[in-house]
Design an enzyme around this catalytic site. Structure first.
Site, short mmCIF file in Angstrom:
data_model
loop_
_atom_site.label_atom_id
_atom_site.label_comp_id
_atom_site.label_asym_id
_atom_site.label_seq_id
_atom_site.Cartn_x
_atom_site.Cartn_y
_atom_site.Cartn_z
CE LYS A 68 -2.23 -1.13 3.83
NZ LYS A 68 -1.55 -2.41 4.20
NE ARG A 72 -4.97 -1.53 9.81
CZ ARG A 72 -3.86 -1.09 9.22
NH1 ARG A 72 -3.80 0.08 8.65
NH2 ARG A 72 -2.80 -1.86 9.18
NE ARG A 108 8.12 -2.35 6.36
CZ ARG A 108 6.84 -2.06 6.30
NH1 ARG A 108 6.38 -1.31 5.31
NH2 ARG A 108 6.01 -2.51 7.21
NE ARG A 117 5.78 -0.23 10.32
CZ ARG A 117 4.73 -0.34 9.54
NH1 ARG A 117 4.71 0.25 8.35
NH2 ARG A 117 3.69 -1.06 9.93
NE ARG A 140 2.09 -5.08 11.04
CZ ARG A 140 3.21 -4.81 10.36
NH1 ARG A 140 4.38 -5.25 10.77
NH2 ARG A 140 3.14 -4.08 9.26
P1 AP5 Z 1 4.66 -1.54 1.91
O1 AP5 Z 1 4.45 -0.77 0.66
O2 AP5 Z 1 5.25 -0.85 3.07
O3 AP5 Z 1 3.31 -2.31 2.31
P2 AP5 Z 1 2.08 -1.80 3.19
O4 AP5 Z 1 0.88 -2.50 2.65
O5 AP5 Z 1 2.07 -0.32 3.25
O6 AP5 Z 1 2.52 -2.46 4.56
P3 AP5 Z 1 2.48 -1.84 6.04
O7 AP5 Z 1 3.41 -2.68 6.87
O8 AP5 Z 1 2.68 -0.38 6.05
O9 AP5 Z 1 1.02 -2.20 6.39
P4 AP5 Z 1 0.26 -2.09 7.69
O10 AP5 Z 1 -1.11 -2.05 7.18
O11 AP5 Z 1 0.57 -3.16 8.67
O12 AP5 Z 1 0.86 -0.78 8.39
P5 AP5 Z 1 0.20 0.59 8.78
O13 AP5 Z 1 1.30 1.55 8.87
O14 AP5 Z 1 -0.97 0.88 7.97
O15 AP5 Z 1 5.58 -2.81 1.51
C1 AP5 Z 1 6.05 -3.70 2.50
C2 AP5 Z 1 7.45 -4.18 2.09
O16 AP5 Z 1 7.35 -4.92 0.88
C3 AP5 Z 1 8.42 -3.03 1.81
O17 AP5 Z 1 9.71 -3.39 2.25
C4 AP5 Z 1 8.40 -2.89 0.28
O18 AP5 Z 1 9.61 -2.39 -0.24
C5 AP5 Z 1 8.15 -4.34 -0.16
N1 AP5 Z 1 7.40 -4.43 -1.41
C6 AP5 Z 1 6.38 -3.61 -1.82
N2 AP5 Z 1 5.93 -4.01 -3.04
C7 AP5 Z 1 6.66 -5.10 -3.39
C8 AP5 Z 1 6.66 -5.97 -4.53
N3 AP5 Z 1 5.80 -5.79 -5.54
N4 AP5 Z 1 7.53 -7.00 -4.54
C9 AP5 Z 1 8.41 -7.20 -3.50
N5 AP5 Z 1 8.48 -6.41 -2.40
C10 AP5 Z 1 7.60 -5.37 -2.34
O19 AP5 Z 1 -0.33 0.26 10.28
C11 AP5 Z 1 0.56 0.01 11.34
C12 AP5 Z 1 -0.23 -0.12 12.64
O20 AP5 Z 1 -0.86 1.14 12.94
C13 AP5 Z 1 -1.38 -1.15 12.64
O21 AP5 Z 1 -0.92 -2.44 12.97
C14 AP5 Z 1 -2.29 -0.56 13.71
O22 AP5 Z 1 -1.80 -0.84 15.00
C15 AP5 Z 1 -2.16 0.94 13.49
N6 AP5 Z 1 -3.16 1.47 12.52
C16 AP5 Z 1 -2.90 2.06 11.32
N7 AP5 Z 1 -4.03 2.41 10.70
C17 AP5 Z 1 -5.05 2.05 11.53
C18 AP5 Z 1 -6.45 2.12 11.43
N8 AP5 Z 1 -7.06 2.65 10.34
N9 AP5 Z 1 -7.19 1.64 12.45
C19 AP5 Z 1 -6.60 1.10 13.57
N10 AP5 Z 1 -5.27 0.97 13.71
C20 AP5 Z 1 -4.50 1.45 12.70
MG MG Z 2 2.13 1.10 4.84
#
Ligand code: AP5
Ligand code: MG
Length: 200
Positions: free
Chosen positions: A21, A96, A135, A141, A153
């Site tokens: 994402k 979410r 990552r 992180r 997660r």
């Molecule tokens: P990346 O692009 O970072 O993927 P992502 O989907 O953004 O993954 P996140 O870890 O950010 O998702 P998340 O939903 O757990 O985290 P968030 O910050 O939202 O890619 C991941 C890796 O893969 C990278 O190293 C990248 O380079 C690699 N990659 C990408 N594309 C690739 C490809 N095609 N091939 C190979 N490699 C690739 O949330 C974190 C925490 O915050 C949650 O756990 C929760 O506690 C809280 N939170 C956030 N939003 C909410 C909400 N709305 N409600 C409640 N809690 C929330």
């Molecule tokens: Mg993300």
């Protein structure tokens, strides 16, 4: 009073942790000039600023658990109000839960706009874990370094977040996109869907 159509285009980039994402959001905002709204990034900047909200959220994020709906919805409302001239928002990691989806629809309705499309990245669980552990070697992180937290997660996503896709499916807004392959190929697939909606 004449009804004025609001020409904003808003999209949700949906998918499990590690589905790409954040990576694809960067490409989309560069190509389409949308305002990126990542609730994960907003929460991490609250933590960096050592705010009360940040300190409370950190406890849950470190366990791989979702932060309470009210906290996240309030943050999104503030962010949208702070960007009144946006051409549209790209929601990344939000909504979410079903409650967050309903709240987002209400916030957009107040602005005479709506979600244009939900693009749902599909990636196998093995690949998600591999990407996140990889990552974790460099991201700093705390939720990326431990496989048990990564599993939490993914479980939170399956138990609480997959309903978001069902919610938007009832309005025919969800398009599934294969999230494995090169970043460029995945971006092309996303852009094709966005272009077809902007052309309408
Ligand atoms: P990346 O692009 O970072 O993927 P992502 O989907 O953004 O993954 P996140 O870890 O950010 O998702 P998340 O939903 O757990 O985290 P968030 O910050 O939202 O890619 C991941 C890796 O893969 C990278 O190293 C990248 O380079 C690699 N990659 C990408 N594309 C690739 C490809 N095609 N091939 C190979 N490699 C690739 O949330 C974190 C925490 O915050 C949650 O756990 C929760 O506690 C809280 N939170 C956030 N939003 C909410 C909400 N709305 N409600 C409640 N809690 C929330
Ligand atoms: Mg993300």
């Amino acid at each position: 009073m004449l009804y004025q159509h609001n020409p904003m285009f808003n999209l949700i980039l949906f998918g499990p942790p590690g589905s790409g994402k954040g990576t694809q959001s960067e490409n989309i905002i560069a190509a389409y000039g949308l305002q990126h709204l990542s609730t994960g990034n907003l929460l991490r900047s609250e933590i960096a600023g050592q705010t009360t909200l940040g300190m409370e959220a950190k406890r849950m994020m470190d366990q791989g658990q979702l932060v309470p709906d009210e906290v996240v919805i309030g943050m999104v409302d503030n962010f949208m109000n702070a960007h009144p001239g946006a051409k549209g928002f790209l929601f990344d990691g939000f909504p979410r839960t079903e409650a967050q989806s309903v709240a987002l629809d209400a916030l957009l309705q107040q602005k005479n706009t709506e979600i244009g499309v939900v693009l749902a990245l599909e990636v196998s669980q093995d690949e998600l874990v591999k990407r996140l552990l990889n990552r974790g070697l460099t991201s700093g992180r705390s939720d990326d370094t431990n496989e048990a937290i990564i599993s939490n997660r993914i479980a939170e996503y399956q138990n609480k977040t997959t309903v978001v896709a069902n919610y938007y499916r009832q309005f025919n807004k969800v398009v599934a996109i294969k999230g494995e392959g090169t970043v460029n190929d995945i971006f092309s697939a996303l852009a094709t869907e966005i272009d077809s909606r902007l052309a309408k």
